[in-house]
Write an enzyme that holds these catalytic residues in place. Structure first.
Site, PDB file in Angstrom:
ATOM      1  N   ARG A   1      41.078  51.915  51.831  1.00  0.00           N
ATOM      2  CA  ARG A   1      40.757  50.641  51.169  1.00  0.00           C
ATOM      3  C   ARG A   1      40.133  49.618  52.123  1.00  0.00           C
ATOM      4  NH1 ARG A   1      42.537  48.983  46.279  1.00  0.00           N
ATOM      5  NH2 ARG A   1      44.099  50.618  46.233  1.00  0.00           N
TER       6      ARG A   1
ATOM      7  N   ASN B   1      38.678  35.022  39.940  1.00  0.00           N
ATOM      8  CA  ASN B   1      38.916  36.130  39.017  1.00  0.00           C
ATOM      9  C   ASN B   1      39.184  35.558  37.630  1.00  0.00           C
ATOM     10  OD1 ASN B   1      39.533  38.867  38.215  1.00  0.00           O
ATOM     11  ND2 ASN B   1      41.702  38.321  38.262  1.00  0.00           N
TER      12      ASN B   1
ATOM     13  N   HIS C   1      41.432  36.510  34.180  1.00  0.00           N
ATOM     14  CA  HIS C   1      42.525  37.373  33.741  1.00  0.00           C
ATOM     15  C   HIS C   1      42.829  37.042  32.276  1.00  0.00           C
ATOM     16  CE1 HIS C   1      46.125  39.846  34.124  1.00  0.00           C
ATOM     17  NE2 HIS C   1      46.766  38.896  33.460  1.00  0.00           N
TER      18      HIS C   1
ATOM     19  N   GLN D   1      36.639  33.773  24.332  1.00  0.00           N
ATOM     20  CA  GLN D   1      36.892  32.555  25.118  1.00  0.00           C
ATOM     21  C   GLN D   1      36.584  32.782  26.596  1.00  0.00           C
ATOM     22  OE1 GLN D   1      37.312  29.759  23.525  1.00  0.00           O
ATOM     23  NE2 GLN D   1      37.215  31.051  21.694  1.00  0.00           N
TER      24      GLN D   1
HETATM   25  C1  GRF Z   1      38.222  41.080  30.739  1.00  0.00           C
HETATM   26  O1  GRF Z   1      39.188  41.026  29.730  1.00  0.00           O
HETATM   27  C2  GRF Z   1      38.721  40.392  31.978  1.00  0.00           C
HETATM   28  O2  GRF Z   1      39.556  39.304  31.705  1.00  0.00           O
HETATM   29  C3  GRF Z   1      39.495  41.474  32.656  1.00  0.00           C
HETATM   30  O3  GRF Z   1      38.759  42.651  32.428  1.00  0.00           O
HETATM   31  C4  GRF Z   1      37.997  42.512  31.234  1.00  0.00           C
HETATM   32  C5  GRF Z   1      36.571  42.774  31.604  1.00  0.00           C
HETATM   33  O4  GRF Z   1      35.741  42.838  30.479  1.00  0.00           O
HETATM   34  N1  GRF Z   1      39.723  41.152  34.039  1.00  0.00           N
HETATM   35  P1  GRF Z   1      34.152  42.914  30.661  1.00  0.00           P
HETATM   36  O5  GRF Z   1      33.856  44.097  31.562  1.00  0.00           O
HETATM   37  O6  GRF Z   1      33.703  41.612  31.261  1.00  0.00           O
HETATM   38  O7  GRF Z   1      33.617  43.116  29.269  1.00  0.00           O
END
Ligand code: GRF
Length: 224
Positions: A71, A113, A115, A179
């Site tokens: 990693r 990030n 989430h 959202q």
């Molecule tokens: C999203 O739900 C994001 O919050 C999470 O992974 C998903 C990614 O979706 N971390 P996408 O690849 O942007 O469609």
């Protein structure tokens, strides 16, 4: 007055990249203060790479599978690519790979990030099912700075959606994803405009952000 230099973004994806697409679309507006200089994936077949190429953005992939050195070595190679791209801000958008502590340290304060839960609730994976199982009445998404502990960094902004009767994980995910597509470009704009600051206690404030003064109750109270 000259045009403000746009903030340069490196966006890291592992999957379909719908958040990446929302950022690509936002960058098309002439007054948007950021531009994507690199899209990177640990999955060579990630749909996000194709979205980037279609938009004329440099897209690179290095599979983590079988990468020599583990990693740390992998992340140091990725860091090198990002540095070379000249990015000011690293945007994790569905990057489904834990980043090493040295990567976080290298980019701390310039690494964000998104989430799909209202952190600090429901960290990790399978968050929509976890929210349903807990019976919460609202869920949503969170944009936060990345720290070594997963899904734990200073919270920049959140968007909230109701959990509706009959929701399954897929329906809730879709409502939240909509959202996410609004929130992520908005937060990047705020950062680019220099309006986001974090105090010593890790509390983030956004200068001049409109603060709503309403409260909502879910389920909606029936008059009686
Ligand atoms: C999203 O739900 C994001 O919050 C999470 O992974 C998903 C990614 O979706 N971390 P996408 O690849 O942007 O469609």
């Amino acid at each position: 007055m000259g045009k403000v230099t746009p903030l340069k973004l490196a966006v890291l994806v592992s999957g379909g990249g719908s958040n990446l697409q929302a950022i690509i679309d936002a960058c098309k507006a002439s007054d948007y203060p950021a531009e994507i200089v690199l899209v990177f994936s640990n999955q060579p077949d990630a749909g996000g790479l194709e979205r980037a190429r279609r938009a004329g953005i440099r897209a690179e992939a290095i599979s983590h599978k079988g990468f020599e050195g583990g990693r740390e070595a992998y992340d140091s190679t990725v860091s090198g690519l990002i540095e070379h791209s000249g990015a000011d801000l690293v945007v994790l958008a569905g990057y489904l790979r834990l980043v090493s502590e040295s990567f976080v340290t290298r980019w701390q304060g310039r690494l964000i990030n998104i989430h799909p839960s209202l952190l600090p609730s429901f960290k990790g994976l399978h968050v929509h099912q976890a929210a349903l199982d807990a019976g919460v009445k609202y869920s949503g998404c969170t944009v936060h700075y990345v720290v070594p502990e997963v899904d734990s960094g200073p919270i920049i902004a959140q968007a909230v959606v109701p959990v509706l009767p009959g929701d399954d994980a897929g329906a809730l995910a879709q409502r939240i994803l909509k959202q996410e597509h609004r929130l992520y470009p908005q937060v990047i704009r705020w950062i680019a405009e220099g309006r986001v600051s974090t105090n010593d206690a890790g509390i983030v404030t956004v200068a001049d952000a409109a603060a709503p003064d309403f409260a909502q109750i879910n389920p909606v109270l029936e008059p009686h």
